[in-house]
Scaffold this motif. Structure first.
Motif, PDB file in Angstrom:
ATOM      1  N   TYR A 135       0.936  -1.113   0.173  1.00  0.00           N
ATOM      2  CA  TYR A 135      -0.078   0.079   0.035  1.00  0.00           C
ATOM      3  C   TYR A 135       1.119   1.229   0.130  1.00  0.00           C
ATOM      4  N   LEU A 136       1.918   1.209   0.805  1.00  0.00           N
ATOM      5  CA  LEU A 136       2.787   2.438   0.838  1.00  0.00           C
ATOM      6  C   LEU A 136       3.561   2.602  -0.568  1.00  0.00           C
ATOM      7  N   ASN A 137       4.003   1.644  -1.238  1.00  0.00           N
ATOM      8  CA  ASN A 137       4.471   1.753  -2.516  1.00  0.00           C
ATOM      9  C   ASN A 137       3.740   2.390  -3.281  1.00  0.00           C
ATOM     10  N   ALA A 138       2.170   2.167  -3.293  1.00  0.00           N
ATOM     11  CA  ALA A 138       1.298   2.759  -4.190  1.00  0.00           C
ATOM     12  C   ALA A 138       1.040   4.254  -3.792  1.00  0.00           C
ATOM     13  N   PHE A 139       1.142   4.594  -2.362  1.00  0.00           N
ATOM     14  CA  PHE A 139       0.939   5.948  -1.844  1.00  0.00           C
ATOM     15  C   PHE A 139       2.243   6.745  -2.570  1.00  0.00           C
ATOM     16  N   VAL A 140       3.530   6.354  -2.694  1.00  0.00           N
ATOM     17  CA  VAL A 140       4.398   7.046  -3.173  1.00  0.00           C
ATOM     18  C   VAL A 140       4.000   7.543  -4.618  1.00  0.00           C
ATOM     19  N   GLN A 157       7.141  15.927  -2.707  1.00  0.00           N
ATOM     20  CA  GLN A 157       8.618  15.103  -3.055  1.00  0.00           C
ATOM     21  C   GLN A 157       9.110  14.792  -1.464  1.00  0.00           C
ATOM     22  N   GLU A 158       8.926  15.864  -0.397  1.00  0.00           N
ATOM     23  CA  GLU A 158       9.132  15.441   0.766  1.00  0.00           C
ATOM     24  C   GLU A 158       8.364  14.327   1.268  1.00  0.00           C
ATOM     25  N   GLN A 159       7.161  14.244   1.032  1.00  0.00           N
ATOM     26  CA  GLN A 159       6.402  13.228   1.570  1.00  0.00           C
ATOM     27  C   GLN A 159       6.574  11.791   1.037  1.00  0.00           C
ATOM     28  N   ILE A 160       7.064  11.746  -0.313  1.00  0.00           N
ATOM     29  CA  ILE A 160       7.667  10.645  -0.862  1.00  0.00           C
ATOM     30  C   ILE A 160       8.793  10.050  -0.229  1.00  0.00           C
ATOM     31  N   HIS A 161       9.852  11.051   0.256  1.00  0.00           N
ATOM     32  CA  HIS A 161      10.729  10.682   1.161  1.00  0.00           C
ATOM     33  C   HIS A 161      10.406  10.181   2.308  1.00  0.00           C
ATOM     34  N   PHE A 162       9.507  10.870   3.111  1.00  0.00           N
ATOM     35  CA  PHE A 162       9.168  10.320   4.510  1.00  0.00           C
ATOM     36  C   PHE A 162       8.367   9.137   4.392  1.00  0.00           C
ATOM     37  N   LYS A 211       1.262  11.509  16.957  1.00  0.00           N
ATOM     38  CA  LYS A 211       2.117  12.778  16.955  1.00  0.00           C
ATOM     39  C   LYS A 211       2.537  13.166  15.737  1.00  0.00           C
ATOM     40  N   TYR A 212       1.783  12.678  14.719  1.00  0.00           N
ATOM     41  CA  TYR A 212       2.129  12.662  13.335  1.00  0.00           C
ATOM     42  C   TYR A 212       2.368  13.982  12.713  1.00  0.00           C
ATOM     43  N   GLY A 213       3.447  14.459  12.224  1.00  0.00           N
ATOM     44  CA  GLY A 213       3.724  15.800  11.610  1.00  0.00           C
ATOM     45  C   GLY A 213       4.844  16.599  12.559  1.00  0.00           C
ATOM     46  N   SER A 214       4.642  17.934  12.408  1.00  0.00           N
ATOM     47  CA  SER A 214       5.436  18.698  13.110  1.00  0.00           C
ATOM     48  C   SER A 214       4.634  19.304  14.358  1.00  0.00           C
ATOM     49  N   ASP A 235       3.501  22.289  15.467  1.00  0.00           N
ATOM     50  CA  ASP A 235       2.609  23.250  15.140  1.00  0.00           C
ATOM     51  C   ASP A 235       1.331  22.999  14.335  1.00  0.00           C
ATOM     52  N   MET A 236       1.751  21.972  13.207  1.00  0.00           N
ATOM     53  CA  MET A 236       0.661  21.589  12.546  1.00  0.00           C
ATOM     54  C   MET A 236       0.889  20.284  12.331  1.00  0.00           C
ATOM     55  N   THR A 237       0.079  19.220  12.407  1.00  0.00           N
ATOM     56  CA  THR A 237       0.193  17.840  12.062  1.00  0.00           C
ATOM     57  C   THR A 237      -0.059  17.750  10.492  1.00  0.00           C
ATOM     58  N   PHE A 238       0.667  16.503  10.034  1.00  0.00           N
ATOM     59  CA  PHE A 238       0.667  16.343   8.580  1.00  0.00           C
ATOM     60  C   PHE A 238      -0.815  16.237   8.169  1.00  0.00           C
ATOM     61  N   ALA A 239      -2.014  15.771   8.941  1.00  0.00           N
ATOM     62  CA  ALA A 239      -2.990  15.805   8.442  1.00  0.00           C
ATOM     63  C   ALA A 239      -3.739  17.154   8.526  1.00  0.00           C
ATOM     64  N   GLU A 240      -3.548  17.777   9.382  1.00  0.00           N
ATOM     65  CA  GLU A 240      -4.053  19.436   9.162  1.00  0.00           C
ATOM     66  C   GLU A 240      -3.436  20.196   8.116  1.00  0.00           C
ATOM     67  N   GLU A 241      -2.106  19.949   7.758  1.00  0.00           N
ATOM     68  CA  GLU A 241      -1.792  20.428   6.845  1.00  0.00           C
ATOM     69  C   GLU A 241      -2.073  20.331   5.438  1.00  0.00           C
ATOM     70  N   LEU A 242      -2.705  18.599   5.458  1.00  0.00           N
ATOM     71  CA  LEU A 242      -3.334  18.427   4.147  1.00  0.00           C
ATOM     72  C   LEU A 242      -4.650  18.982   4.091  1.00  0.00           C
ATOM     73  N   PHE A 243      -5.346  19.293   5.098  1.00  0.00           N
ATOM     74  CA  PHE A 243      -6.760  19.444   4.989  1.00  0.00           C
ATOM     75  C   PHE A 243      -6.723  21.129   4.735  1.00  0.00           C
TER      76      PHE A 243
END
Ligand SMILES: Cc1ncc(C[n+]2csc(CCO)c2C)c(N)n1
Length: 231
Positions: A47-52, A72-77, A167-170, A172-180
């Motif tokens: 699944y993660l390969n597909a996500f990339v 591209q940062e998310q691909i690396h992560f 605790k996913y993300g940084s 001040d703003m989690t990754f999901a919040e950033e995407l929203f």
């Protein structure tokens, strides 16, 4: 109400079912069976390969360098950090992660992958984001939910998994919040039809998240597995 708030509200019944799912409960109370872990990690690796690849599709549809850089940062992560969660599951079940990397897509993983790739191929940036957000969002919610209900994670077998997602993300703003936030930005210029379509894409991904837990807990594979999985 923002478009994101509207989506979260609609998805609430699915989220509640996810919290109650025996796989998620098994993480919470540390009783997850080895067979479920094995099936999950095998499928999740694929699944993660597909996500990339979906992030790569998002880059081809990006109109700013800032968007390109974000994806591209998310691909690396995804390629390098998500394995922390898999390592934790494998350790508890005494499994070797390396030996779980050559599985084949089970029906639900296949369906989820196709659903997201379709957005990358035929959809707008709004559709792509709507299709992929349930992945970090539901995991973040699961992590927080378990952390809130567990007074101390000291000695918990799935501590790394729970904290990784909770605790996913940084700071001040989690990754999901950033995407929203990005989704709401794209939603600003969208028509009512486009918003309706993106909402459906989002809710289908939420259901597919629930199905992924279901598939893994009961190890649901192809019925004619021995015929289909010819290596
Ligand atoms: C079925 C399934 N859904 C969500 C995740 C969690 N996850 C996968 S990729 C990603 C974002 C990386 O940028 C997140 C949060 C998972 N592992 N498996």
């Amino acid at each position: 109400m923002t478009f994101s708030d509207q989506l979260k509200q609609k998805a609430e019944p699915i989220l509640q079912e996810i919290y109650q799912h025996p796989f998620v409960k098994g993480i919470e109370d540390g009783t997850l069976p080895k067979e479920a872990i094995k099936f999950y990690v095998q499928q999740d690796f694929l699944y993660l390969n597909a996500f990339v690849k979906i992030y790569a599709q998002a880059i081809t549809k990006s109109t700013t360098r800032e968007d390109m850089d974000f994806f591209q940062e998310q691909i690396h992560f995804t390629l390098h950090s998500e394995t922390i969660a898999h390592q934790n599951l494998c350790q508890v079940a005494h499994l070797s992660l390396d030996q779980l990397k050559d599985g084949a897509l089970a029906p639900t993983t296949f369906m989820y992958q196709q659903h997201m790739l379709e957005q990358g191929r035929d959809g707008t940036m709004l559709d792509i984001l709507a299709g992929l957000i349930p992945c970090p969002w539901t995991y973040w919610e699961i992590g927080k939910h378990i952390m809130n209900r567990t007074p101390s994670l000291e000695g918990h077998p799935f501590r790394d998994w729970i904290e990784f997602y909770g605790k996913y993300g940084s700071e001040d703003m989690t990754f999901a919040e950033e995407l929203f936030r990005r989704l709401d930005e794209k939603a600003q210029g969208a028509t009512k039809n486009e918003l309706n379509h993106a909402e459906k894409v989002f809710l289908k991904s939420c259901e597919l998240e629930w199905r992924f837990w279901e598939m893994s807990f009961y190890q649901e594979d192809w019925k004619f597995n021995s015929l289909i999985k010819i290596h």
